[in-house]
Design a protein around this motif. Structure first.
Motif, mmCIF file in Angstrom:
data_model
loop_
_atom_site.group_PDB
_atom_site.id
_atom_site.type_symbol
_atom_site.label_atom_id
_atom_site.label_comp_id
_atom_site.label_asym_id
_atom_site.label_seq_id
_atom_site.Cartn_x
_atom_site.Cartn_y
_atom_site.Cartn_z
ATOM 1 N N GLU A 216 -35.745 7.969 -2.276
ATOM 2 C CA GLU A 216 -34.320 7.647 -2.827
ATOM 3 C C GLU A 216 -33.953 8.287 -4.096
ATOM 4 N N SER A 217 -32.650 8.738 -4.274
ATOM 5 C CA SER A 217 -32.219 9.258 -5.393
ATOM 6 C C SER A 217 -30.998 8.466 -5.811
ATOM 7 N N GLN A 218 -31.041 8.285 -7.087
ATOM 8 C CA GLN A 218 -29.571 7.668 -7.850
ATOM 9 C C GLN A 218 -29.132 8.528 -8.474
ATOM 10 N N TYR A 219 -27.748 8.741 -8.549
ATOM 11 C CA TYR A 219 -27.032 9.564 -9.225
ATOM 12 C C TYR A 219 -26.084 8.889 -10.252
ATOM 13 N N PHE A 220 -26.180 9.106 -11.609
ATOM 14 C CA PHE A 220 -25.381 8.393 -12.355
ATOM 15 C C PHE A 220 -24.345 9.191 -13.194
ATOM 16 N N SER A 221 -23.046 9.240 -13.130
ATOM 17 C CA SER A 221 -22.206 9.998 -13.694
ATOM 18 C C SER A 221 -20.860 9.152 -13.912
ATOM 19 N N SER A 222 -19.952 9.940 -14.495
ATOM 20 C CA SER A 222 -18.608 9.298 -15.063
ATOM 21 C C SER A 222 -17.783 8.318 -13.937
ATOM 22 N N GLU A 223 -18.544 9.045 -12.567
ATOM 23 C CA GLU A 223 -17.579 8.191 -11.629
ATOM 24 C C GLU A 223 -18.397 6.697 -11.238
ATOM 25 N N GLY A 224 -19.601 6.797 -11.621
ATOM 26 C CA GLY A 224 -20.322 5.689 -11.243
ATOM 27 C C GLY A 224 -21.740 5.902 -10.702
ATOM 28 N N THR A 225 -22.277 5.205 -9.965
ATOM 29 C CA THR A 225 -23.498 5.386 -9.282
ATOM 30 C C THR A 225 -23.250 5.681 -7.898
ATOM 31 N N PHE B 75 -24.803 14.863 -14.633
ATOM 32 C CA PHE B 75 -25.267 13.561 -14.119
ATOM 33 C C PHE B 75 -26.584 13.381 -14.495
ATOM 34 N N LYS B 76 -27.046 12.065 -14.438
ATOM 35 C CA LYS B 76 -28.593 11.721 -14.675
ATOM 36 C C LYS B 76 -29.070 11.182 -13.165
ATOM 37 N N LYS B 77 -30.248 11.647 -12.831
ATOM 38 C CA LYS B 77 -30.791 11.222 -11.559
ATOM 39 C C LYS B 77 -32.092 10.712 -11.752
ATOM 40 N N LEU B 78 -32.245 9.586 -10.921
ATOM 41 C CA LEU B 78 -33.408 8.755 -11.007
ATOM 42 C C LEU B 78 -33.896 8.780 -9.476
ATOM 43 N N LYS B 79 -35.245 9.426 -9.187
ATOM 44 C CA LYS B 79 -35.884 9.572 -7.994
ATOM 45 C C LYS B 79 -36.845 8.486 -7.944
ATOM 46 N N LYS B 80 -36.934 7.650 -6.613
ATOM 47 C CA LYS B 80 -37.779 6.651 -6.304
ATOM 48 C C LYS B 80 -38.373 7.073 -5.106
ATOM 49 N N LYS C 148 -12.962 12.665 -5.034
ATOM 50 C CA LYS C 148 -14.375 12.593 -5.862
ATOM 51 C C LYS C 148 -15.064 13.728 -6.079
ATOM 52 N N ALA C 149 -15.927 13.595 -6.964
ATOM 53 C CA ALA C 149 -16.947 14.700 -7.256
ATOM 54 C C ALA C 149 -18.072 14.674 -6.195
#
Length: 270
Positions: free
Chosen positions: A39-48, A65-70, A108-109
């Motif tokens: 799983e990858s979570q992307y955090f940007s000005s648009e949200g998650t 964006f910031k990315k969190l991989k799990k 949307k981006a």
């Protein structure tokens, strides 16, 4: 065990080995990707935006964006395939196919294209190249890129302006932008491009506004935020340093003590 990255031309296969990985990213080009596992979570000005197995996503260029991989539910490491659509090949495609200048894209981006059976089949056709990357020659890569563009355009007219809006970022309010995005650990050249400036102009404008260099200001701002999170929000130093934009804990610890006269661990114990 190190992460595995295989880049052939504009195609990237990435496979992580750690359970959780956090990082910052800036893509100057559009990116089309599929999550193969984990799983990858992307955090940007648009949200998650969350990508799970078989999620297909189209990401617009010039995004920060910031990315969190799990790992996945069964412990499988995060892995994905990405295709980068650079401006040169999109200009060439637009010329060859007589695509008139589209309207400015304002949507949307990050666009979720999961469930598109043709895009899923496209990515399936790339799997053999993971084990045989040399077979993905420049000519094959170009043909596959054109195929991806065709498939994206078949999804509807909305993606035409997404792909072929060649406008560059305008020069924007530097002070506001930096105060909102200082936590992102990206090269100074990326900050310059995102604010619509050359690197030299970015540094010159920055000095006029903040009366210091970008490097000094960023470190000061990040340390002040870390101090606040540790002292007021009771967060652990090991959880804070990445969040505020430092690359490693040792550099953060050294800079923190030099700035405040005590270590982050000592502050946390108060």
């Amino acid at each position: 065990m190190e992460d595995q990255l295989i880049l052939q031309h504009n195609f990237l296969y990435a496979r992580g080995h750690r359970k959780t990985q956090s990082s910052e990213h800036y893509f100057p080009d559009h990116a089309l990707g599929i999550m193969l596992s984990g799983e990858s979570q992307y955090f940007s000005s648009e949200g998650t935006f969350i990508m799970k197995e078989d999620t297909v996503c189209l990401m617009r260029r010039n995004q920060l964006f910031k990315k969190l991989k799990k790992t996945g539910l069964n412990g499988e490491p995060p892995s994905l395939i990405s295709l980068f659509l650079d401006q040169d090949i999109l200009h060439r495609y637009a010329t060859e196919n007589e695509i008139l200048k589209p309207s400015i894209y304002r949507g949307k981006a990050m666009i979720d294209l999961t469930g598109n059976i043709f895009l899923k089949a496209f990515f399936d056709s790339l799997l053999p190249y993971i084990d045989h990357p040399k077979k993905l020659t420049a000519k094959v890569a170009e043909l596959k890129t054109y195929e991806a563009i065709e498939l994206l355009l078949q999804t509807g007219n909305a993606l035409q302006s997404f792909l072929f809006d060649f406008n560059e970022p305008h020069k924007i309010d530097l002070e506001t932008y930096m105060n909102h995005h200082y936590k992102y650990n990206i090269p100074m050249s990326s900050f310059a491009q995102l604010t619509g400036r050359s690197l030299s102009t970015f540094k010159r404008d920055f000095a006029k506004i903040f009366v210091t260099t970008p490097e000094k200001w960023l470190q000061q701002k990040r340390l002040e935020q870390a101090y606040y999170l540790i002292s007021n929000k009771k967060q652990r130093p090991s959880d804070v340093y990445l969040d505020v934009g430092f690359e490693n804990l040792s550099h953060f610890s050294f800079a923190f003590k030099k700035q405040f006269g005590l270590t982050a661990t000592e502050l946390a114990a108060h």
